[in-house]
Design an enzyme around this catalytic site. Structure first.
Site, PDB file in Angstrom:
ATOM      1  N   GLY A 126      23.712  -7.175  28.846  1.00 46.22           N
ATOM      2  CA  GLY A 126      24.486  -7.416  27.954  1.00 46.22           C
ATOM      3  C   GLY A 126      25.174  -8.394  27.076  1.00 46.22           C
ATOM      4  CB  THR A 172      17.596  -9.049  23.332  1.00 49.38           C
ATOM      5  OG1 THR A 172      17.438  -8.425  24.601  1.00 49.38           O
ATOM      6  CG2 THR A 172      16.997  -8.377  22.261  1.00 49.38           C
ATOM      7  CE  LYS A 206      12.690  -6.242  28.780  1.00 45.82           C
ATOM      8  NZ  LYS A 206      14.601  -7.086  28.899  1.00 45.82           N
ATOM      9  CB  SER A 220      15.169  -0.197  32.061  1.00 46.15           C
ATOM     10  OG  SER A 220      14.620  -0.455  33.776  1.00 46.15           O
ATOM     11  CB  ALA A 240      15.515  -6.454  32.563  1.00 44.41           C
ATOM     12  N   GLY A 241      18.641  -7.423  32.022  1.00 48.16           N
ATOM     13  CA  GLY A 241      19.829  -7.889  33.168  1.00 48.16           C
ATOM     14  C   GLY A 241      20.104  -9.636  33.703  1.00 48.16           C
TER      15      GLY A 241
END
Length: 212
Positions: free
Chosen positions: A13, A17, A33, A37, A102-103
């Site tokens: 967050g 991206t 990517k 999820s 991711a994250g």
């Protein structure tokens, strides 16, 4: 071989991206990517296509698309999907490739493997996205330490958010890395505004050479 650049972050967050979209657009690259999820809202690939200005064929399909919005290892278990991490290989493309994780680095893909394990196997140059708000010094330096412990080439840190010169400086100094630039918060988030914001803050050639 065309440049292959992995974009990761210190946390989820933080705007990774959006940065990946800006970088892919600036380099006229292909975007990938590996694992998505959560499919109810706009996916990261969808956001990158919308914000980068790239044609649809420059956005490669995800290797795994998981319905559940959770960490990939848990989302895969809930969805009844087995993630084969050995099958996650960098695609061969004729132009620069921007790959988004991711994250953060330690996000698990399975009960045994995290993203950073895959990044280490790829050995592609990595860009670490970091927020500028309180707490970023610790998170970013820990991430840099994890990257260096696995001998992953680090291009530098891309800061995201409001200006915080002291935090940015101490991270670069203690982390012995390069400040690639800082993408500020944009009042209007669309392809044109993002392109202009990135161009004002970053030098595309910094992402195409070897890690310092």
């Amino acid at each position: 071989m065309s440049a292959r650049i992995v974009v990761t972050g210190t946390d989820t967050g933080i705007g990774k991206t959006v940065f990946a979209a800006a970088l892919a657009g600036a380099l006229d690259a292909t975007y990938w990517k590996p694992v998505q999820s959560g499919l109810e809202d706009e996916t990261d690939s969808g956001a990158v296509q919308r914000l980068s200005g790239l044609a649809a064929d420059r956005i490669l399909p995800e290797r795994y698309r998981l319905q559940t919005p959770a960490s990939p290892h848990l989302a895969a278990e809930i969805d009844g999907v087995d993630i084969d991490v050995a099958a996650l290989e960098l695609p061969s493309v004729s132009r620069p490739l921007v790959v988004e994780g991711a994250g953060g680095l330690m996000v698990p893909l399975t009960r045994e493997t995290t993203y950073i394990d895959v990044f280490a196997r790829w050995a592609a140059p990595l860009v670490l996205c970091a927020r500028t708000s309180l707490g970023t010094i610790n998170h970013t330096l820990l991430s840099i330490e994890a990257i260096r412990a696995r001998d992953i080439p680090l291009l530098g840190v891309a800061f995201l958010g409001d200006e915080n010169l002291d935090s940015e400086q101490i991270i670069v100094e203690l982390g012995h890395t390069r400040r690639l630039g800082r993408l500020p918060r944009l009042e209007r988030l669309d392809a044109a505004a993002l392109r202009a914001g990135f161009a004002a803050a970053f030098e595309p050639r910094d992402f195409l050479g070897d890690a310092p």
